[in-house]
Design an enzyme around this catalytic site. Structure first.
Site, PDB file in Angstrom:
ATOM      1  CB  VAL A 105      -0.894   0.021   1.274  1.00 44.24           C
ATOM      2  CG1 VAL A 105      -1.721   1.292   1.350  1.00 44.24           C
ATOM      3  CG2 VAL A 105      -1.779  -1.199   1.337  1.00 44.24           C
ATOM      4  CB  CYS A 106       2.157   3.772  -1.742  1.00 40.40           C
ATOM      5  SG  CYS A 106       1.544   3.852  -3.427  1.00 40.40           S
ATOM      6  NE  ARG A 107       0.566  10.848  -2.675  1.00 40.11           N
ATOM      7  CZ  ARG A 107       0.280  11.099  -3.951  1.00 40.11           C
ATOM      8  NH1 ARG A 107      -0.962  11.292  -4.315  1.00 40.11           N
ATOM      9  NH2 ARG A 107       1.232  11.161  -4.856  1.00 40.11           N
ATOM     10  CG  MET A 165      -3.077   4.756   2.401  1.00 36.16           C
ATOM     11  SD  MET A 165      -4.115   3.538   3.251  1.00 36.16           S
ATOM     12  CE  MET A 165      -4.761   4.523   4.606  1.00 36.16           C
TER      13      MET A 165
END
Length: 98
Positions: A62-64, A90
């Protein structure tokens, strides 16, 4: 590389499935909130921390927005790890945060 949608990750969390989430955002980004129980390993450190991960387990990256986590997933996949990239990151996450 396998991909998973944020709502699918939220459903797995809701089912109390044992899932391994790795958040590769920077420290200041994670301070705004992360998925509960996600492990934080900034993208620049993934290469150095991969020996701490189990190849027998699957990890959701997961990242932005999904770009950095895709790079992390590719790196781990190239080293024999089972990984999925959470599309949209996210920015698309509507589940709980801690």
């Amino acid at each position: 590389m396998k991909e998973i949608l944020p709502n699918e990750v939220a459903a797995l969390l809701k089912e109390n499935s044992t899932i391994n989430i790795i958040d590769v955002r920077e420290v200041d980004e994670v301070k705004t909130g992360k998925i509960p129980n996600a492990m934080h390993i900034p993208l620049g450190l993934v290469e150095f921390r991969m020996q701490d991960l189990e190849k027998s387990q699957e990890y959701i990256m997961v990242c932005r927005s999904g770009g950095r986590s895709a790079r992390a997933a590719k790196l781990l996949e190239d080293h024999g790890y089972k990984v999925m990239n959470m599309m949209g990151g996210m920015n698309e996450w509507e589940g709980p945060i801690e």
